[in-house]
Design an enzyme around this catalytic site. Structure first.
Site, short mmCIF file in Angstrom:
data_model
loop_
_atom_site.label_atom_id
_atom_site.label_comp_id
_atom_site.label_asym_id
_atom_site.label_seq_id
_atom_site.Cartn_x
_atom_site.Cartn_y
_atom_site.Cartn_z
N TYR A 26 1.16 -1.15 0.30
CA TYR A 26 0.14 0.22 0.09
C TYR A 26 1.22 1.29 0.09
O TYR A 26 0.75 1.73 -0.43
CB TYR A 26 -1.04 -0.28 0.79
CG TYR A 26 -1.36 1.41 1.68
CD1 TYR A 26 -2.89 1.30 0.57
CD2 TYR A 26 -0.66 2.01 2.23
CE1 TYR A 26 -3.31 2.21 0.56
CE2 TYR A 26 -2.27 3.61 2.45
CZ TYR A 26 -3.34 3.19 1.62
OH TYR A 26 -3.97 4.71 1.67
N GLU A 27 1.98 0.95 0.71
CA GLU A 27 2.66 2.25 0.84
C GLU A 27 3.71 2.15 -0.75
O GLU A 27 5.26 3.42 -0.23
CB GLU A 27 3.67 2.36 2.49
CG GLU A 27 2.57 2.64 3.56
CD GLU A 27 2.87 2.91 4.18
OE1 GLU A 27 4.18 2.55 5.01
OE2 GLU A 27 2.42 3.35 5.70
N GLU A 83 4.35 2.45 15.71
CA GLU A 83 5.34 1.73 14.47
C GLU A 83 4.03 1.70 13.30
O GLU A 83 4.54 2.15 11.74
CB GLU A 83 6.05 1.01 14.74
CG GLU A 83 7.50 0.29 13.11
CD GLU A 83 7.77 1.44 12.70
OE1 GLU A 83 8.20 0.91 11.64
OE2 GLU A 83 8.59 2.08 13.77
N VAL A 87 -5.39 -1.47 8.71
CA VAL A 87 -6.33 -2.26 8.66
C VAL A 87 -6.69 -2.59 7.25
O VAL A 87 -6.89 -2.46 6.22
CB VAL A 87 -7.85 -1.51 8.90
CG1 VAL A 87 -9.02 -2.82 8.68
CG2 VAL A 87 -7.84 -0.88 10.42
N GLY A 93 -13.24 1.13 6.82
CA GLY A 93 -14.40 2.00 6.79
C GLY A 93 -15.30 1.13 7.68
O GLY A 93 -16.84 2.03 7.55
N GLY A 95 -14.76 0.37 11.01
CA GLY A 95 -14.33 1.17 12.56
C GLY A 95 -13.62 0.44 13.30
O GLY A 95 -13.08 0.47 14.62
N GLY A 97 -10.31 0.40 12.97
CA GLY A 97 -8.75 1.63 12.84
C GLY A 97 -9.40 2.46 14.06
O GLY A 97 -8.04 2.37 15.29
N ASN A 124 -0.68 9.93 2.19
CA ASN A 124 -2.15 9.30 2.71
C ASN A 124 -3.53 9.86 2.83
O ASN A 124 -3.11 9.77 4.27
CB ASN A 124 -1.82 8.14 3.45
CG ASN A 124 -2.23 6.96 4.03
OD1 ASN A 124 -3.82 6.99 3.15
ND2 ASN A 124 -1.32 5.94 3.86
N TYR A 131 -6.75 10.95 11.38
CA TYR A 131 -5.68 11.04 12.50
C TYR A 131 -6.74 12.57 12.98
O TYR A 131 -6.64 13.12 14.17
CB TYR A 131 -4.15 11.36 12.27
CG TYR A 131 -3.81 9.70 12.24
CD1 TYR A 131 -4.22 8.87 13.28
CD2 TYR A 131 -3.01 9.17 11.58
CE1 TYR A 131 -3.01 7.84 13.44
CE2 TYR A 131 -2.33 8.23 10.86
CZ TYR A 131 -2.80 6.97 12.28
OH TYR A 131 -1.98 5.82 11.65
#
Length: 155
Positions: A26-27, A83, A87, A93, A95, A97, A124, A131
C-alpha cells in the site's frame, strides 16, 4: 460483524508479517520488508521484547493491528511510538482502525506515557483524515533521517 481487540501473542507473528507486507505494498515499498519471521518473533516475544501490538480479529481472523514500542524523549519522557496501524483493505471503513487506535490510547494512559508519536505519508489522505478526527498535530518542521544496515557497515 463481531470484532475482538486483543494483545498479540507469538503465534500471531506470521499473520502480522502478512499484514505488514500488505502495508508495504500500500505504501509503495513492497521490497522494503526484510525482517525474518524469527527476528520479528524474537523482537516481540524473546528475552527482551521491544514491541507490543493490539489486534482486531473478526471470526478468529486478524484483520488489523497497531504495533508500538516505547520511545524515550529527553524533553518529554517515555512516549508510545506507533510504528504501524493497518486494517486490511476489505475491512477498511468499518471502525476497526478506530477500535485499535482507541485501545492504543487506553494503553498510553494505563502506562502513563507522555504522548503518542507516529508518522504518516504526506500522500495518504485516508490516514491523514483519520488522524485529524483525533485532533492530532502534524509536524512539518522535522525531516526523517536514517542509516541502513549497509550504510552503517560502511562507516
Amino acid at each position: 460483524m463481531s470484532i475482538t481487540i486483543r494483545t498479540a501473542v507469538k503465534a500471531d507473528c506470521n499473520r502480522l508479517l502478512e499484514l505488514i507486507q500488505e502495508l508495504a505494498i500500500y505504501e509503495k515499498a513492497p521490497l522494503e520488508v526484510t525482517v525474518s519471521l524469527e527476528e520479528f518473533e524474537n523482537a516481540g516475544f524473546g528475552d527482551n521484547p521491544v514491541w507490543k501490538a493490539f489486534l482486531a480479529e473478526e471470526n478468529g481472523i486478524i484483520q488489523g493491528f497497531g504495533l508500538y514500542y516505547i520511545r524515550y524523549s529527553t524533553w518529554k519522557g517515555c512516549r508510545m511510538y506507533l510504528e504501524d496501524l493497518l486494517v486490511t483493505e476489505k475491512m477498511r471503513g468499518k471502525g476497526l482502525g478506530k477500535m485499535i487506535f482507541d485501545r492504543l490510547i487506553e494503553e498510553a494512559k494505563e502506562k502513563n506515557f507522555k504522548g503518542i508519536t507516529w508518522q504518516v505519508l504526506d500522500w495518504n489522505d485516508p490516514a491523514i483524515n483519520f488522524y485529524e478526527k483525533y485532533n492530532a498535530e502534524f509536524d512539518s518542521g522535522w525531516i526523517n533521517v536514517s542509516l541502513s544496515n549497509d550504510q552503517i557497515d560502511k562507516l
